[in-house]
Design an enzyme around this catalytic site. Structure first.
Site, PDB file in Angstrom:
ATOM      1  N   ARG A   1     -39.594   8.481   9.121  1.00 41.33           N
ATOM      2  CA  ARG A   1     -38.532   9.325   9.470  1.00 41.33           C
ATOM      3  C   ARG A   1     -37.623   9.125  10.744  1.00 41.33           C
ATOM      4  O   ARG A   1     -36.619   9.295  10.857  1.00 41.33           O
ATOM      5  CB  ARG A   1     -39.012  10.992   9.293  1.00 41.33           C
ATOM      6  CG  ARG A   1     -37.763  11.792   9.910  1.00 41.33           C
ATOM      7  CD  ARG A   1     -38.139  13.158   9.606  1.00 41.33           C
ATOM      8  NE  ARG A   1     -39.393  13.936   9.696  1.00 41.33           N
ATOM      9  CZ  ARG A   1     -39.892  13.943  11.010  1.00 41.33           C
ATOM     10  NH1 ARG A   1     -39.034  13.803  12.068  1.00 41.33           N
ATOM     11  NH2 ARG A   1     -41.029  14.365  10.974  1.00 41.33           N
TER      12      ARG A   1
ATOM     13  N   TYR B   1     -13.434  16.175  -0.196  1.00 40.80           N
ATOM     14  CA  TYR B   1     -14.462  16.396  -1.245  1.00 40.80           C
ATOM     15  C   TYR B   1     -15.123  17.958  -1.282  1.00 40.80           C
ATOM     16  O   TYR B   1     -15.252  18.427  -0.203  1.00 40.80           O
ATOM     17  CB  TYR B   1     -15.825  15.425  -0.743  1.00 40.80           C
ATOM     18  CG  TYR B   1     -16.861  15.262  -1.625  1.00 40.80           C
ATOM     19  CD1 TYR B   1     -16.707  14.759  -3.018  1.00 40.80           C
ATOM     20  CD2 TYR B   1     -18.195  16.160  -1.285  1.00 40.80           C
ATOM     21  CE1 TYR B   1     -17.835  14.692  -3.684  1.00 40.80           C
ATOM     22  CE2 TYR B   1     -19.188  15.907  -2.050  1.00 40.80           C
ATOM     23  CZ  TYR B   1     -19.316  15.245  -3.377  1.00 40.80           C
ATOM     24  OH  TYR B   1     -20.173  15.140  -4.277  1.00 40.80           O
TER      25      TYR B   1
ATOM     26  N   ASP C   1     -14.113  10.317   6.816  1.00 41.17           N
ATOM     27  CA  ASP C   1     -14.621  10.129   5.644  1.00 41.17           C
ATOM     28  C   ASP C   1     -14.031   8.903   4.983  1.00 41.17           C
ATOM     29  O   ASP C   1     -13.047   8.981   4.163  1.00 41.17           O
ATOM     30  CB  ASP C   1     -14.819  11.393   4.721  1.00 41.17           C
ATOM     31  CG  ASP C   1     -15.793  11.246   3.458  1.00 41.17           C
ATOM     32  OD1 ASP C   1     -16.048  10.187   3.007  1.00 41.17           O
ATOM     33  OD2 ASP C   1     -16.245  12.078   2.675  1.00 41.17           O
TER      34      ASP C   1
ATOM     35  N   LYS D   1     -21.661   5.942  -3.708  1.00 41.81           N
ATOM     36  CA  LYS D   1     -20.203   5.578  -4.353  1.00 41.81           C
ATOM     37  C   LYS D   1     -19.963   3.940  -4.073  1.00 41.81           C
ATOM     38  O   LYS D   1     -20.907   3.280  -4.509  1.00 41.81           O
ATOM     39  CB  LYS D   1     -19.006   6.309  -3.494  1.00 41.81           C
ATOM     40  CG  LYS D   1     -19.405   7.673  -3.691  1.00 41.81           C
ATOM     41  CD  LYS D   1     -19.573   8.464  -4.957  1.00 41.81           C
ATOM     42  CE  LYS D   1     -19.993   9.923  -4.784  1.00 41.81           C
ATOM     43  NZ  LYS D   1     -19.234  10.713  -3.863  1.00 41.81           N
TER      44      LYS D   1
HETATM   45  C1  LIG Z   1     -19.467  11.829  -2.893  1.00 40.83           C
HETATM   46  C2  LIG Z   1     -18.809  12.167  -1.773  1.00 40.83           C
HETATM   47  C3  LIG Z   1     -19.303  12.743  -0.818  1.00 40.83           C
HETATM   48  C4  LIG Z   1     -20.869  13.442  -0.672  1.00 40.83           C
HETATM   49  O1  LIG Z   1     -21.750  12.357  -1.100  1.00 40.83           O
HETATM   50  P1  LIG Z   1     -23.015  12.631  -1.706  1.00 40.83           P
HETATM   51  O2  LIG Z   1     -23.731  11.354  -1.779  1.00 40.83           O
HETATM   52  O3  LIG Z   1     -22.610  12.959  -3.074  1.00 40.83           O
HETATM   53  O4  LIG Z   1     -23.768  13.607  -0.880  1.00 40.83           O
HETATM   54  C5  LIG Z   1     -18.470  12.726   0.459  1.00 40.83           C
HETATM   55  N1  LIG Z   1     -17.244  12.465   0.635  1.00 40.83           N
HETATM   56  C6  LIG Z   1     -16.664  11.732  -0.360  1.00 40.83           C
HETATM   57  C7  LIG Z   1     -15.146  11.453  -0.279  1.00 40.83           C
HETATM   58  C8  LIG Z   1     -17.594  11.849  -1.667  1.00 40.83           C
HETATM   59  O5  LIG Z   1     -16.726  11.084  -2.887  1.00 40.83           O
END
Ligand SMILES: *Cc1c(COP(=O)(O)O)cnc(C)c1O
Length: 394
Positions: A59, A112, A184, A209
């Site tokens: 961790r 998101y 993001d 992603k």
């Molecule tokens: C999917 C996504 C998230 C969150 O990610 P997870 O891995 O599903 O928790 C945050 N921001 C964007 C733009 C996303 O596409």
């Protein structure tokens, strides 16, 4: 000796973060272990006091996780990265590490869905105030500033409407106020957009992603521009506990080796599909940063190296037609998530952005008929044919 940071992006994708080990492994192996033994009581004490560098407990630190973190920090041009168990864990770690009760955050309204819910409904329970604005108009950010604004959180292009926000201008507005800017960067990946170049302080990604790219891992990362903030963030993540595991780290690090190649193909395919959709008689409008019809087309060209793999569009006959399309497409799979090698289609109002509520969706222009595509790396002609199979049923 030349550092990996001095090499081209393509070379960094393949080599950044990989650790030398005693066996001469060409890639960093999976250190699937929770705890590391000390050579002596004194050695354990030195590791805990920070006098000596080494591993204690996964961790806190693990070689496979660290290899992934180093690779992403290098690709984004940041000082350090902290890998988390999901993109949401990354956003939560950032907000919880940075803000206190009584602080205020300004966030993009086209964001998101769960990020909206986290800031609006969850962080508010801990005394953190928020305002959501259309950050594609930078004046909205300026007007939303309050004396207690500590963080501006921007997603660009925004999910799912693909509006683009001006990072340089928003960084200046934030900094003049003494606030930090977080971006993001999930939709772009480090290949297509480098927010640190425009003054951004923190970057978050959902590793789930494009960075992993193969729809088989959930993970996230926070990237820090400044080394000086690393200790504080590492302690927070260690306490919140939302760390990634070694196996998923290995998979994402492997995915990153082909990131540049994949992003190039995502962009090429999406451009062709967006142009096809824009000419289609059943389609009302298409939103894609690579189309001159995009409202921030020029800003996109200035700030992004490519338009990415995400498209949103609306059918003339609205949601009813959208359902027929989603049920009749070929090759395209009806699923949420994005950024994988396979092409996906989904409906934000009933799926990814359902928890936002209709009012907030309407405010952010997420119409009931909006369909979102994540364009994969298959053959573009076959993807268009696969969409046509659904569109002709309408
Ligand atoms: C999917 C996504 C998230 C969150 O990610 P997870 O891995 O599903 O928790 C945050 N921001 C964007 C733009 C996303 O596409």
């Amino acid at each position: 000796m030349k550092s990996i940071r001095d090499y081209s992006f393509d070379t960094k994708c393949v080599h950044a973060g990989t650790k030398e080990d005693q066996y001469g492994s060409v890639v960093t192996p999976i250190y699937q272990v929770s705890t590391f033994k000390f050579k002596s009581a004194a050695h354990g004490a030195r590791l805990f006091s920070g006098e000596e560098d080494g591993y204690i407990y996964t961790r806190m630190r693990n070689p496979t996780i660290e290899a992934l973190e180093d690779s992403i920090a290098i690709l984004e041009g940041g000082a350090k990265a902290l890998a988390c168990s999901s993109g949401m864990a990354a956003s939560h770690t950032l907000i919880a590490a940075l803000l206190n009760a009584g602080d205020h955050v300004i966030c993009s309204e086209s964001v998101y869905g769960p990020t909206f819910t986290l800031i609006q409904n969850v962080m508010s329970r801990f005394g953190i105030e928020s305002t959501f604005v259309d950050t594609s108009d930078s004046d909205n950010v300026k007007n939303a500033l309050k004396p207690n604004t500590k963080l501006v959180f921007v997603e660009t292009p925004g999910n799912p409407t693909l509006v683009i926000s001006d990072l340089q201008v928003i960084a200046d507005i934030s900094h003049n106020h003494g606030a930090k800017l977080a971006v993001d960067n999930t939709f772009m990946s480090p290949v297509l957009q480098n927010p640190f170049k425009f003054g951004t302080d923190y970057i978050v990604h959902s590793l789930t992603k494009f960075l992993n790219g193969h729809a088989d891992v959930v993970g996230g990362v926070v990237v820090l521009k400044e080394q000086s903030e690393y200790e504080g963030f590492r302690k927070s993540l260690n306490q919140f506990g939302g760390v990634i595991d070694p196996f998923n780290s290995f998979l994402v690090h492997r995915g990153i080796k082909t990131l540049k190649l994949r992003m190039e193909r995502h962009c090429q395919n999406a451009q062709k599909i967006a142009e096809y959709l824009e000419k289609h008689t059943e389609v009302e409008w298409v939103r894609y940063p690579g189309l001159p019809s995009h409202p921030q087309y020029e800003l996109g060209k200035k700030q992004m190296y490519g338009p990415g793999g995400m498209i949103s569009f609306e059918l003339k006959k609205g949601l009813v037609a959208g359902k027929i399309l989603m049920d009749n497409v070929q090759i395209w799979q009806l699923a949420v998530s994005l950024g994988g090698v396979e092409s996906l289609i989904q409906h934000p109002a009933s799926m990814t952005h359902a928890t936002m509520g209709k009012d907030a969706r309407e405010q952010a222009n997420i119409t009931d008929g909006l369909v979102r595509l994540s364009v994969g790396i298959e053959d573009a002609g076959e993807l268009i044919q696969g969409l046509e199979e659904g569109l002709k049923k309408i």
